[in-house]
Design a protein around this motif. Structure first.
Motif, short mmCIF file in Angstrom:
data_model
loop_
_atom_site.label_atom_id
_atom_site.label_comp_id
_atom_site.label_asym_id
_atom_site.label_seq_id
_atom_site.Cartn_x
_atom_site.Cartn_y
_atom_site.Cartn_z
N ASP A 1 0.81 -1.22 0.00
CA ASP A 1 0.00 0.00 0.00
C ASP A 1 0.84 1.27 0.00
O ASP A 1 0.31 2.38 0.07
CB ASP A 1 -0.95 0.00 1.21
N ARG A 2 2.13 1.11 -0.09
CA ARG A 2 3.05 2.24 -0.04
C ARG A 2 2.95 3.05 -1.33
O ARG A 2 2.96 2.51 -2.43
CB ARG A 2 4.46 1.72 0.13
N THR A 3 2.85 4.37 -1.19
CA THR A 3 2.94 5.26 -2.34
C THR A 3 4.41 5.60 -2.51
O THR A 3 5.06 6.06 -1.57
CB THR A 3 2.12 6.54 -2.10
N ILE A 4 4.93 5.37 -3.69
CA ILE A 4 6.34 5.63 -3.97
C ILE A 4 6.42 6.84 -4.88
O ILE A 4 5.88 6.82 -5.99
CB ILE A 4 7.01 4.41 -4.60
N ASP A 5 7.08 7.86 -4.41
CA ASP A 5 7.24 9.09 -5.18
C ASP A 5 8.37 8.88 -6.18
O ASP A 5 9.55 8.95 -5.84
CB ASP A 5 7.55 10.26 -4.25
N MET A 6 8.00 8.61 -7.41
CA MET A 6 8.98 8.32 -8.45
C MET A 6 9.86 9.53 -8.77
O MET A 6 10.97 9.36 -9.27
CB MET A 6 8.28 7.84 -9.72
N LYS A 7 9.38 10.73 -8.46
CA LYS A 7 10.17 11.93 -8.76
C LYS A 7 11.32 12.11 -7.79
O LYS A 7 12.31 12.75 -8.13
CB LYS A 7 9.27 13.16 -8.74
N THR A 8 11.21 11.55 -6.58
CA THR A 8 12.27 11.71 -5.59
C THR A 8 13.04 10.43 -5.30
O THR A 8 14.10 10.48 -4.70
CB THR A 8 11.71 12.26 -4.26
N LEU A 9 12.51 9.29 -5.74
CA LEU A 9 13.16 8.01 -5.42
C LEU A 9 14.59 7.96 -5.95
O LEU A 9 15.50 7.51 -5.24
CB LEU A 9 12.35 6.84 -5.99
N ASN A 10 14.81 8.43 -7.17
CA ASN A 10 16.16 8.35 -7.73
C ASN A 10 17.17 9.09 -6.86
O ASN A 10 18.27 8.60 -6.63
CB ASN A 10 16.19 8.85 -9.18
N GLY A 11 16.83 10.27 -6.37
CA GLY A 11 17.74 11.00 -5.50
C GLY A 11 17.98 10.29 -4.18
O GLY A 11 19.09 10.32 -3.64
N ARG A 12 16.96 9.65 -3.67
CA ARG A 12 17.08 8.95 -2.38
C ARG A 12 17.95 7.70 -2.48
O ARG A 12 18.59 7.31 -1.52
CB ARG A 12 15.70 8.59 -1.85
N ILE A 13 17.96 7.06 -3.66
CA ILE A 13 18.77 5.85 -3.78
C ILE A 13 20.06 6.08 -4.58
O ILE A 13 20.82 5.15 -4.82
CB ILE A 13 17.96 4.67 -4.37
N GLY A 14 20.29 7.33 -4.97
CA GLY A 14 21.55 7.69 -5.60
C GLY A 14 21.72 7.20 -7.03
O GLY A 14 22.75 6.62 -7.38
N CYS A 15 20.71 7.44 -7.84
CA CYS A 15 20.82 7.03 -9.24
C CYS A 15 20.24 8.12 -10.14
O CYS A 15 19.72 9.11 -9.67
CB CYS A 15 20.10 5.71 -9.47
N ASP A 16 20.36 7.88 -11.42
CA ASP A 16 19.80 8.76 -12.43
C ASP A 16 18.29 8.52 -12.52
O ASP A 16 17.75 7.65 -11.84
CB ASP A 16 20.48 8.48 -13.77
N ARG A 17 17.59 9.25 -13.37
CA ARG A 17 16.14 9.12 -13.50
C ARG A 17 15.74 7.66 -13.78
O ARG A 17 16.30 7.00 -14.63
CB ARG A 17 15.64 10.01 -14.63
N LEU A 18 14.74 7.19 -13.05
CA LEU A 18 14.29 5.81 -13.13
C LEU A 18 13.10 5.63 -14.06
O LEU A 18 12.26 6.52 -14.17
CB LEU A 18 13.87 5.31 -11.74
N SER A 19 13.04 4.46 -14.67
CA SER A 19 11.85 4.04 -15.42
C SER A 19 11.70 2.54 -15.20
O SER A 19 12.61 1.86 -14.73
CB SER A 19 11.99 4.37 -16.91
N PHE A 20 10.53 2.02 -15.53
CA PHE A 20 10.29 0.59 -15.35
C PHE A 20 11.05 -0.18 -16.42
O PHE A 20 11.10 0.22 -17.58
CB PHE A 20 8.79 0.29 -15.43
N GLY A 21 11.63 -1.30 -16.02
CA GLY A 21 12.35 -2.16 -16.95
C GLY A 21 11.37 -2.95 -17.81
O GLY A 21 10.26 -3.26 -17.38
N SER A 22 11.78 -3.29 -18.99
CA SER A 22 10.93 -4.05 -19.91
C SER A 22 10.80 -5.50 -19.44
O SER A 22 11.61 -6.00 -18.66
CB SER A 22 11.52 -4.03 -21.32
N ALA A 23 9.77 -6.18 -19.96
CA ALA A 23 9.57 -7.60 -19.65
C ALA A 23 10.77 -8.43 -20.11
O ALA A 23 11.19 -9.36 -19.40
CB ALA A 23 8.29 -8.11 -20.31
N ASP A 24 11.33 -8.10 -21.26
CA ASP A 24 12.50 -8.84 -21.75
C ASP A 24 13.71 -8.64 -20.83
O ASP A 24 14.42 -9.58 -20.50
CB ASP A 24 12.87 -8.40 -23.17
#
Length: 182
Positions: free
Chosen positions: A75-98
């Motif tokens: 049930d956690r809301t994850i703020d995708m706009k700030t997650l990258n800064g919190r985990i020390g990476c570049d802008r995140l996107s969902f990985g493909s099924a492949d």
């Protein structure tokens, strides 16, 4: 795309193999069979006797091609706009099924922390919600989405040690960064 046990033999690691690893590591678990569950909403219909932390798992990749598995309370809301800064990476996107299959050896709908068994080189960084490590049981798929295993937070941590994944434990309730890095 079907992620049920009907296709388990096409996976690099079968549910039986992952359960054998857990037994070998002396990690206790309960086993629950149910119809294939692809979403958190689906899973909420099949909770009889499964008290504890239920999770969602997000396979993500940043622009620098770093891979992440984010495991959070369902049930956690994850703020995708700030997650990258919190985990020390570049802008995140969902990985493909492949890419998910290539990196973690599962299909969409069966992602779980146990997929790290298929990442022997630790190419996927594990980010885990502190909330789910504070409860009793944690419920995870054993690489297919028609079976769920319940295990303790300590058991899950032992599994991470076995796979060589050092989890970044993140408090999603605060604006800070990590609580601990094992």
């Amino acid at each position: 795309m079907d992620a049920s046990s009907a296709f388990k033999d096409s996976l690099p690691t079968t549910p039986e193999a992952i359960m054998a690893v857990l037994k070998r590591l002396d990690i206790s678990f309960s086993t629950h069979h149910h119809p294939p569950l692809r979403t958190v909403e689906d899973s909420k219909q099949f909770r009889d006797g499964m008290n504890g932390a239920h999770i969602k798992n997000l396979y993500m990749r940043d622009r620098k091609k770093k891979n992440f598995l984010v495991v959070a309370d369902e049930d956690r809301t994850i703020d995708m706009k700030t997650l990258n800064g919190r985990i020390g990476c570049d802008r995140l996107s969902f990985g493909s099924a492949d890419r998910l299959f290539e990196m973690l050896g599962v299909r969409p709908g069966a992602v779980s922390p146990l997929t790290l068994i298929n990442d022997p080189d630790q190419a996927v960084r594990l980010v885990i919600d502190a909330k789910i490590l504070q409860g009793g049981m944690i419920y995870v798929h054993p690489l297919v989405n028609d079976v769920t295993l319940g295990m303790s937070p300590d058991g899950l941590r032992r599994f991470f040690q076995h796979t060589g994944h050092d989890p970044m434990v993140l408090d999603f309730d605060s604006k800070g960064t990590t609580l601990e890095q094992s």
